[in-house]
Design a protein around this motif. Structure first.
Motif, short mmCIF file in Angstrom:
data_model
loop_
_atom_site.label_atom_id
_atom_site.label_comp_id
_atom_site.label_asym_id
_atom_site.label_seq_id
_atom_site.Cartn_x
_atom_site.Cartn_y
_atom_site.Cartn_z
N HIS A 213 49.67 43.11 38.52
CA HIS A 213 48.85 43.06 37.27
C HIS A 213 49.36 42.01 36.40
N PRO A 214 49.42 40.89 36.57
CA PRO A 214 49.70 39.57 35.64
C PRO A 214 48.90 39.79 34.32
N LEU A 215 49.33 39.36 33.18
CA LEU A 215 48.55 39.38 31.93
C LEU A 215 47.23 38.34 32.10
N ALA A 216 46.37 38.80 31.53
CA ALA A 216 45.19 38.04 31.49
C ALA A 216 45.32 36.77 30.97
N PRO A 217 44.67 35.67 31.10
CA PRO A 217 44.54 34.50 30.16
C PRO A 217 43.53 34.41 29.28
N TYR A 218 43.71 35.67 28.31
CA TYR A 218 42.39 35.91 27.48
C TYR A 218 42.49 35.11 26.15
N PHE A 249 44.92 40.23 39.85
CA PHE A 249 45.93 39.04 39.28
C PHE A 249 45.30 38.35 38.09
N ASN A 250 44.19 38.71 37.60
CA ASN A 250 43.62 37.86 36.52
C ASN A 250 43.70 36.24 36.73
N SER A 251 43.50 36.14 37.93
CA SER A 251 43.45 34.56 38.48
C SER A 251 42.39 34.67 39.63
N THR A 252 41.73 33.41 39.73
CA THR A 252 41.15 33.12 40.98
C THR A 252 41.79 32.18 41.80
N LEU A 253 41.42 31.86 42.85
CA LEU A 253 42.01 30.84 43.88
C LEU A 253 41.92 29.22 43.14
N ASP A 254 40.98 29.21 42.33
CA ASP A 254 40.92 28.04 41.53
C ASP A 254 41.92 27.80 40.50
N HIS A 255 42.96 28.86 40.47
CA HIS A 255 44.08 28.60 39.32
C HIS A 255 45.25 28.28 40.04
N ALA A 256 45.97 27.42 39.56
CA ALA A 256 47.08 26.87 40.34
C ALA A 256 48.31 27.74 40.52
N PRO A 257 48.52 28.44 39.16
CA PRO A 257 49.67 29.55 39.38
C PRO A 257 49.48 30.29 40.69
N VAL A 258 48.42 31.10 40.94
CA VAL A 258 48.16 31.71 42.19
C VAL A 258 48.36 31.08 43.37
N ARG A 259 47.72 29.86 43.33
CA ARG A 259 47.79 29.16 44.67
C ARG A 259 49.30 28.83 44.80
N ASN A 260 50.13 28.51 43.92
CA ASN A 260 51.41 28.36 44.07
C ASN A 260 52.39 29.62 44.35
N THR A 293 36.36 36.22 41.24
CA THR A 293 37.04 36.90 42.17
C THR A 293 38.44 37.08 41.53
N LEU A 294 38.79 37.99 40.82
CA LEU A 294 40.10 38.30 40.09
C LEU A 294 41.21 39.25 40.94
N ASP A 295 40.54 39.92 41.89
CA ASP A 295 41.39 40.88 42.40
C ASP A 295 41.75 40.42 43.86
N HIS A 296 42.89 40.66 44.47
CA HIS A 296 43.40 39.83 45.62
C HIS A 296 44.45 40.89 46.30
N VAL A 297 44.43 40.82 47.63
CA VAL A 297 45.24 41.47 48.50
C VAL A 297 46.05 40.26 49.09
N LEU A 298 47.21 39.97 48.65
CA LEU A 298 48.17 38.99 49.36
C LEU A 298 49.16 39.61 50.25
N VAL A 299 49.18 39.08 51.69
CA VAL A 299 50.16 39.59 52.43
C VAL A 299 51.00 38.59 53.03
N ASP A 300 52.09 39.02 53.41
CA ASP A 300 53.29 38.41 54.05
C ASP A 300 52.59 37.60 55.32
N LYS A 301 52.88 36.39 55.69
CA LYS A 301 52.30 35.68 57.00
C LYS A 301 52.64 36.43 58.16
N ARG A 302 53.71 37.49 58.17
CA ARG A 302 54.02 38.15 59.22
C ARG A 302 53.26 39.12 59.46
#
Length: 330
Positions: A213-218, A249-260, A293-302
């Protein structure tokens, strides 16, 4: 009878005016595409870029107008904008050829932001029961929500937990049907608690799970902490315990920090199965904003991804994200 017509000297001026107006209609989409492609969103653009999928649809309008008007140079610029945004957005609607390992132990996880403890506990417990959820992550998790979930029977379904329930918006929690260890919570720079635990599926490798739950960019003043919180999320380690980050994540896949963050060894479950454009948040209160789309499930590539579903829950402006995974055997 008198026949009137536009003076010859005025007609070119009108053509120039129409051309300029059409160019000005195309320019925002082109700039949007370039900024999105290179991850240059800054300041107020951070919030705006959550709506990039809508911009990708909008740029088709000036493209069509330019083609009809036979303004080929402007049409080419509009086509470039549409193509760049399509490259950024469309893959989320297409299943990946590589969904990760298909052999292993099935495991279903779920995340839901409970909106300061206002989400309907019975509805959450029903989703857990109906979808055989093994791990549940909660954000904006309050003592009131904890009591409500307990009364609704969650403790019987998911008896293990790591809880950081706090009044207000900063709490989080993890519930598990499987034994957990190394439980606790971290306090992010932005002030949110993130519960974590190591979950041990039977016959499979242990999993490190975080309720993200990162801080929102409010506001522009919050952008530094927003970026820091995303940068501080745990990275994967190919030789260590596989990691799962689930939450708001308070981010979509169009935000560079979450893509990083994803590029550090994760895969976005919804994106992987072609459901990455399903909105999980909005509209918010009386603000009639398009859902994103702010909520995500990020999983290890394994870890493999079999399917993802999104469900509305009464009492919260977020939707539950349920991911069916395949985790490696021990």
């Amino acid at each position: 009878m008198t026949i009137t017509s536009t003076p010859a000297e005025i007609r070119p001026a009108r053509r120039v005016t129409r051309t300029v107006l059409l160019a000005l209609l195309v320019l925002p989409g082109l700039l949007w595409a370039i900024i999105r492609l290179f991850g240059w969103e800054r300041g107020p653009l951070v919030q705006l870029f959550a709506f990039t999928p809508y911009a990708a649809g909008w740029v088709l309008i000036p493209l069509l107008i330019a083609v009809i008007a036979r303004k080929w140079l402007i049409a080419a610029a509009a086509l470039l904008a549409a193509a760049l945004l399509a490259v950024c957005v469309l893959p989320r609607a297409l299943p990946d050829a590589d969904r990760g390992p298909s052999a292993g132990l099935p495991l279903t996880v779920m995340t839901i932001n409970v909106y300061i403890g206002h989400a309907d506990p019975a509805a959450i417990v029903k989703l857990v029961r109906d979808h055989d959820v093994s791990v549940l992550a909660l954000q904006e998790f309050t003592p009131e929500e904890m009591w409500g979930l307990s009364a609704a029977g969650l403790d019987r379904l998911l008896p293990y937990h790591s809880l950081a329930d706090v009044w207000g918006t900063t709490g989080s929690g993890l519930y598990s049907r499987l034994p957990v260890s190394a439980t606790g919570s971290t306090l992010s720079k932005g002030g949110n608690r993130q519960a974590y635990a190591t979950v041990q599926p039977p016959g499979a490798t242990a999993l490190a799970v975080d309720s993200a739950h990162p801080l929102a960019p409010y506001a522009t003043s919050a952008l530094g902490d927003w970026r820091a919180d995303l940068a501080d999320e745990p990275a994967t380690n190919s030789t260590g315990t596989p990691h799962i980050l689930i939450g708001d994540f308070n981010s979509t896949l169009d935000h560079a920090p979450v893509r990083n963050l994803i590029e550090q060894g994760y895969r976005d479950a919804a994106d992987t199965v072609g459901k990455g454009l399903i909105a999980t948040w909005g509209p918010y209160g009386d603000k009639h904003l398009p859902p994103v789309t702010l909520d995500h499930v990020l999983v290890d590539k394994r870890i493999g991804v079999r399917d993802v579903a999104v469900h509305g829950v009464a009492g919260t402006d977020h939707r539950a994200v349920i991911a069916e995974l395949t985790v490696p055997t021990a």
